[in-house]
Write a protein that holds these residues in place. Structure first.
Motif, PDB file in Angstrom:
ATOM      1  N   VAL A  25       1.575 -23.758 -26.848  1.00  0.00           N
ATOM      2  CA  VAL A  25       0.700 -22.587 -26.887  1.00  0.00           C
ATOM      3  C   VAL A  25       1.541 -21.320 -27.091  1.00  0.00           C
ATOM      4  O   VAL A  25       1.214 -20.463 -27.924  1.00  0.00           O
ATOM      5  N   ILE A  26       2.628 -21.201 -26.346  1.00  0.00           N
ATOM      6  CA  ILE A  26       3.492 -20.021 -26.467  1.00  0.00           C
ATOM      7  C   ILE A  26       4.117 -19.946 -27.853  1.00  0.00           C
ATOM      8  O   ILE A  26       4.253 -18.856 -28.422  1.00  0.00           O
ATOM      9  N   ASP A  27       4.450 -21.070 -28.434  1.00  0.00           N
ATOM     10  CA  ASP A  27       5.000 -21.073 -29.787  1.00  0.00           C
ATOM     11  C   ASP A  27       3.990 -20.510 -30.792  1.00  0.00           C
ATOM     12  O   ASP A  27       4.360 -19.759 -31.697  1.00  0.00           O
ATOM     13  N   VAL A  28       2.726 -20.842 -30.626  1.00  0.00           N
ATOM     14  CA  VAL A  28       1.672 -20.304 -31.505  1.00  0.00           C
ATOM     15  C   VAL A  28       1.627 -18.781 -31.381  1.00  0.00           C
ATOM     16  O   VAL A  28       1.570 -18.063 -32.389  1.00  0.00           O
ATOM     17  N   ILE A  29       1.669 -18.283 -30.150  1.00  0.00           N
ATOM     18  CA  ILE A  29       1.632 -16.832 -29.934  1.00  0.00           C
ATOM     19  C   ILE A  29       2.876 -16.187 -30.540  1.00  0.00           C
ATOM     20  O   ILE A  29       2.787 -15.161 -31.223  1.00  0.00           O
ATOM     21  N   ASP A  30       4.020 -16.777 -30.302  1.00  0.00           N
ATOM     22  CA  ASP A  30       5.278 -16.226 -30.809  1.00  0.00           C
ATOM     23  C   ASP A  30       5.263 -16.128 -32.336  1.00  0.00           C
ATOM     24  O   ASP A  30       5.671 -15.121 -32.903  1.00  0.00           O
ATOM     25  N   ARG A  31       4.796 -17.170 -32.986  1.00  0.00           N
ATOM     26  CA  ARG A  31       4.747 -17.185 -34.447  1.00  0.00           C
ATOM     27  C   ARG A  31       3.690 -16.237 -35.016  1.00  0.00           C
ATOM     28  O   ARG A  31       3.769 -15.852 -36.178  1.00  0.00           O
ATOM     29  N   SER A  32       2.735 -15.807 -34.188  1.00  0.00           N
ATOM     30  CA  SER A  32       1.664 -14.920 -34.663  1.00  0.00           C
ATOM     31  C   SER A  32       2.178 -13.527 -35.014  1.00  0.00           C
ATOM     32  O   SER A  32       1.562 -12.821 -35.805  1.00  0.00           O
ATOM     33  N   GLY A  33       3.266 -13.130 -34.389  1.00  0.00           N
ATOM     34  CA  GLY A  33       3.797 -11.795 -34.614  1.00  0.00           C
ATOM     35  C   GLY A  33       3.206 -10.730 -33.704  1.00  0.00           C
ATOM     36  O   GLY A  33       3.659  -9.588 -33.708  1.00  0.00           O
ATOM     37  N   PHE A  34       2.208 -11.087 -32.903  1.00  0.00           N
ATOM     38  CA  PHE A  34       1.640 -10.121 -31.971  1.00  0.00           C
ATOM     39  C   PHE A  34       2.563  -9.939 -30.775  1.00  0.00           C
ATOM     40  O   PHE A  34       3.261 -10.870 -30.364  1.00  0.00           O
ATOM     41  N   GLU A  35       2.539  -8.732 -30.215  1.00  0.00           N
ATOM     42  CA  GLU A  35       3.303  -8.446 -29.000  1.00  0.00           C
ATOM     43  C   GLU A  35       2.742  -9.305 -27.863  1.00  0.00           C
ATOM     44  O   GLU A  35       1.530  -9.407 -27.699  1.00  0.00           O
ATOM     45  N   TYR A  36       3.629  -9.933 -27.083  1.00  0.00           N
ATOM     46  CA  TYR A  36       3.161 -10.746 -25.955  1.00  0.00           C
ATOM     47  C   TYR A  36       4.176 -10.747 -24.833  1.00  0.00           C
ATOM     48  O   TYR A  36       5.345 -10.387 -25.023  1.00  0.00           O
ATOM     49  N   LYS A  37       3.726 -11.174 -23.677  1.00  0.00           N
ATOM     50  CA  LYS A  37       4.592 -11.326 -22.517  1.00  0.00           C
ATOM     51  C   LYS A  37       4.176 -12.591 -21.783  1.00  0.00           C
ATOM     52  O   LYS A  37       2.997 -12.772 -21.467  1.00  0.00           O
ATOM     53  N   LEU A  38       5.137 -13.451 -21.535  1.00  0.00           N
ATOM     54  CA  LEU A  38       4.922 -14.671 -20.766  1.00  0.00           C
ATOM     55  C   LEU A  38       5.130 -14.351 -19.290  1.00  0.00           C
ATOM     56  O   LEU A  38       6.079 -13.657 -18.930  1.00  0.00           O
ATOM     57  N   THR A  39       4.220 -14.828 -18.440  1.00  0.00           N
ATOM     58  CA  THR A  39       4.377 -14.687 -16.998  1.00  0.00           C
ATOM     59  C   THR A  39       4.326 -16.088 -16.381  1.00  0.00           C
ATOM     60  O   THR A  39       3.941 -17.046 -17.058  1.00  0.00           O
ATOM     61  N   PRO A  40       4.686 -16.225 -15.122  1.00  0.00           N
ATOM     62  CA  PRO A  40       4.642 -17.550 -14.503  1.00  0.00           C
ATOM     63  C   PRO A  40       3.245 -18.164 -14.442  1.00  0.00           C
ATOM     64  O   PRO A  40       3.099 -19.374 -14.353  1.00  0.00           O
ATOM     65  N   MET A  41       2.204 -17.319 -14.492  1.00  0.00           N
ATOM     66  CA  MET A  41       0.842 -17.812 -14.335  1.00  0.00           C
ATOM     67  C   MET A  41      -0.021 -17.665 -15.582  1.00  0.00           C
ATOM     68  O   MET A  41      -1.215 -17.933 -15.546  1.00  0.00           O
ATOM     69  N   GLY A  42       0.553 -17.242 -16.690  1.00  0.00           N
ATOM     70  CA  GLY A  42      -0.207 -17.061 -17.915  1.00  0.00           C
ATOM     71  C   GLY A  42       0.549 -16.197 -18.893  1.00  0.00           C
ATOM     72  O   GLY A  42       1.748 -15.983 -18.747  1.00  0.00           O
ATOM     73  N   SER A  43      -0.162 -15.664 -19.849  1.00  0.00           N
ATOM     74  CA  SER A  43       0.440 -14.815 -20.871  1.00  0.00           C
ATOM     75  C   SER A  43      -0.479 -13.645 -21.174  1.00  0.00           C
ATOM     76  O   SER A  43      -1.688 -13.726 -20.980  1.00  0.00           O
ATOM     77  N   VAL A  44       0.131 -12.570 -21.675  1.00  0.00           N
ATOM     78  CA  VAL A  44      -0.609 -11.393 -22.101  1.00  0.00           C
ATOM     79  C   VAL A  44      -0.192 -11.112 -23.534  1.00  0.00           C
ATOM     80  O   VAL A  44       0.993 -11.177 -23.863  1.00  0.00           O
TER      81      VAL A  44
END
Length: 104
Positions: A25-44
């Protein structure tokens, strides 16, 4: 427009540890190019439209749908017109009021 999304998505039929699935799931977000932040309980992440946000969530789901029979997700939206870069600005606003940096 700024669409902030806080979410968690993972399979419930793959045992106790699901980090290999969450990594997809995080790889999909990372490849999207959108700004994101991973946290221990989810992502933003932040997008400029609801359509972009929903499309990205759908892509995250699709990466799990391939081999997971049950997927759990929680999603929160904060949608604000005439704003951008709020992932950074919201933190900076708190830090300015506290007059110090917060833990990141």
């Amino acid at each position: 427009m700024s669409v902030l999304v806080e979410f968690a998505m993972f399979p419930t039929d793959k045992g106790e540890s699901v980090s290999s699935y969450v990594s997809r799931v995080i790889d999909v977000i990372d490849r999207s190019g959108f700004e994101y932040k991973l946290t221990p309980m989810g992502s933003v992440f932040e997008t400029e439209s609801m359509e972009d946000a929903l499309n990205l969530l759908n892509e995250c789901y699709k990466t799990l749908d391939k081999d997971c029979n049950r997927v759990y997700a929680t999603v929160k939206f904060d949608i604000r017109k005439n704003r951008s870069n709020r992932m950074k600005q919201k933190i900076e606003s708190i830090e300015s009021k506290l007059k110090k940096e917060v833990k990141k």
